[in-house]
Write a protein that holds these residues in place. Sequence first.
Motif, mmCIF file in Angstrom:
data_model
loop_
_atom_site.group_PDB
_atom_site.id
_atom_site.type_symbol
_atom_site.label_atom_id
_atom_site.label_comp_id
_atom_site.label_asym_id
_atom_site.label_seq_id
_atom_site.Cartn_x
_atom_site.Cartn_y
_atom_site.Cartn_z
ATOM 1 N N MET A 177 0.826 -1.136 0.095
ATOM 2 C CA MET A 177 -0.021 0.248 0.044
ATOM 3 C C MET A 177 0.790 1.320 -0.046
ATOM 4 S SD MET A 177 -2.914 0.893 2.617
ATOM 5 C CE MET A 177 -3.633 2.429 2.702
ATOM 6 N N SER A 178 0.719 2.039 -1.092
ATOM 7 C CA SER A 178 1.532 3.431 -1.054
ATOM 8 C C SER A 178 1.157 4.317 0.070
ATOM 9 C CB SER A 178 1.561 3.849 -2.415
ATOM 10 O OG SER A 178 -0.029 4.208 -2.564
ATOM 11 N N VAL A 179 2.066 5.166 0.265
ATOM 12 C CA VAL A 179 1.803 6.235 1.284
ATOM 13 C C VAL A 179 1.923 7.474 0.594
ATOM 14 C CG1 VAL A 179 2.717 7.170 3.433
ATOM 15 C CG2 VAL A 179 3.240 4.774 3.055
ATOM 16 N N ALA A 180 0.849 8.345 0.884
ATOM 17 C CA ALA A 180 0.774 9.580 0.441
ATOM 18 C C ALA A 180 2.121 10.481 0.481
ATOM 19 C CB ALA A 180 -0.482 10.304 0.683
ATOM 20 N N LYS A 181 2.826 11.041 -0.411
ATOM 21 C CA LYS A 181 3.660 12.044 -0.246
ATOM 22 C C LYS A 181 3.494 13.266 0.728
ATOM 23 C CE LYS A 181 5.446 14.522 -3.338
ATOM 24 N NZ LYS A 181 6.186 15.158 -4.941
ATOM 25 N N LYS A 182 4.346 13.381 1.738
ATOM 26 C CA LYS A 182 4.176 14.537 2.498
ATOM 27 C C LYS A 182 4.290 15.815 1.668
ATOM 28 C CE LYS A 182 5.502 16.493 6.681
ATOM 29 N NZ LYS A 182 6.323 16.443 8.004
ATOM 30 N N GLN A 183 3.300 16.798 2.000
ATOM 31 C CA GLN A 183 3.616 18.112 1.231
ATOM 32 C C GLN A 183 4.262 19.153 2.043
ATOM 33 O OE1 GLN A 183 2.616 18.676 -1.953
ATOM 34 N NE2 GLN A 183 2.057 16.628 -1.967
ATOM 35 N N TYR A 184 5.272 19.618 1.583
ATOM 36 C CA TYR A 184 6.176 20.530 2.733
ATOM 37 C C TYR A 184 6.014 21.817 2.069
ATOM 38 C CZ TYR A 184 8.838 16.267 4.188
ATOM 39 O OH TYR A 184 9.072 15.187 4.782
ATOM 40 N N LYS A 185 5.616 22.679 3.068
ATOM 41 C CA LYS A 185 5.576 24.128 2.602
ATOM 42 C C LYS A 185 6.693 24.816 2.615
ATOM 43 C CE LYS A 185 2.412 28.113 4.085
ATOM 44 N NZ LYS A 185 1.454 28.620 5.066
ATOM 45 N N ARG A 186 7.576 24.265 3.378
ATOM 46 C CA ARG A 186 9.203 24.883 3.507
ATOM 47 C C ARG A 186 10.006 23.560 3.593
ATOM 48 N NH1 ARG A 186 10.790 30.327 4.054
ATOM 49 N NH2 ARG A 186 12.662 30.258 2.867
ATOM 50 N N ILE A 187 11.017 23.433 2.738
ATOM 51 C CA ILE A 187 11.995 22.531 3.002
ATOM 52 C C ILE A 187 13.011 22.835 4.153
ATOM 53 C CG2 ILE A 187 13.569 21.002 1.757
ATOM 54 C CD1 ILE A 187 10.899 20.685 1.002
ATOM 55 N N THR A 188 13.161 22.046 4.983
ATOM 56 C CA THR A 188 14.383 22.159 5.958
ATOM 57 C C THR A 188 15.344 20.987 5.800
ATOM 58 O OG1 THR A 188 13.154 21.241 7.898
ATOM 59 C CG2 THR A 188 12.678 23.462 7.360
ATOM 60 N N VAL A 189 16.236 20.995 6.667
ATOM 61 C CA VAL A 189 17.207 19.895 6.885
ATOM 62 C C VAL A 189 16.261 18.644 7.354
ATOM 63 C CG1 VAL A 189 19.364 21.224 6.927
ATOM 64 C CG2 VAL A 189 18.075 20.575 9.114
#
Length: 272
Positions: A1-13
């Motif tokens: 079962m695939s996991v939905a890709k997390k939507q990042y408002k801002r990319i951090t380390v």
Amino acid sequence: MSVAKKQYKRITVKSLVEMKANGEKISMLTAYDYTMAKILDGAGLDVLLVGDSASNVMAGHETTLPITLDQMIYHASSVVRGIERCLVVVDLPFGSYQSDPKEALRSAIRIMKESGGHSIKLEGGREVKESIKRILNAGIPVMGHLGLTPQSIYKFGTYTVRAKEEEEAEKLMDDAFLLERLGCFAIVLEKVPAHLAKKVAESISIPVIGIGAGNGVDGQVLVTHDMLGMTHEFNPRFLRRYSDLYTEMTGAFQQYVTDVKSKDFPSDDEQY
């Protein structure tokens, strides 16, 4: 079962470490100016690298060595003004960190304070351990860079693939473990055998981003001008050209010259 890709408002380390844990590949390209950074950020890139490759593609130098700390800060500040989502990583230029950990910290602090960048990148492993420790102790995120290290070009004398021999491959593995232990948030692996890069990525918990290091790593980086086909003399095996802007732009410029010479431009509709 695939996991939905997390939507990042801002990319951090922290986002990059999460991406690795979730099996999501990291996309990274170089940027040196506001206009390009704005386009890249809007296209959904995760990381923008303000690379010392600006020495080559922006200033026309043969190597990355001539670019200065002041020039890197100028390019980085231009990029930062163009982004909303991307993580911005800024290269420490040659001579700004290798010989003295205190100088390394001063250089990193200048980049963070004067450009607004989010992190720095430097080349090397055990040789620059003390510089990395001092920068990390100041709270500045560090991305490592192993394999082919362009700032050491005159030491190696060639841009060929690194770590093909067992001794150098073992040192690269040791350096990768060291960078992880010190607290680096990611490592770039440049021009190393794909099987070795895959082994490194599988052996450490921090993301490994490759350039000429195969598809077994956690992400990829290219020089934007190369992948857009704006440069045409540079043709390594790892480079995929996604456009041919050199030809397209040349055609546009030539058409402009023709239109000006023939008085076709500006037309009546393009005048006040």
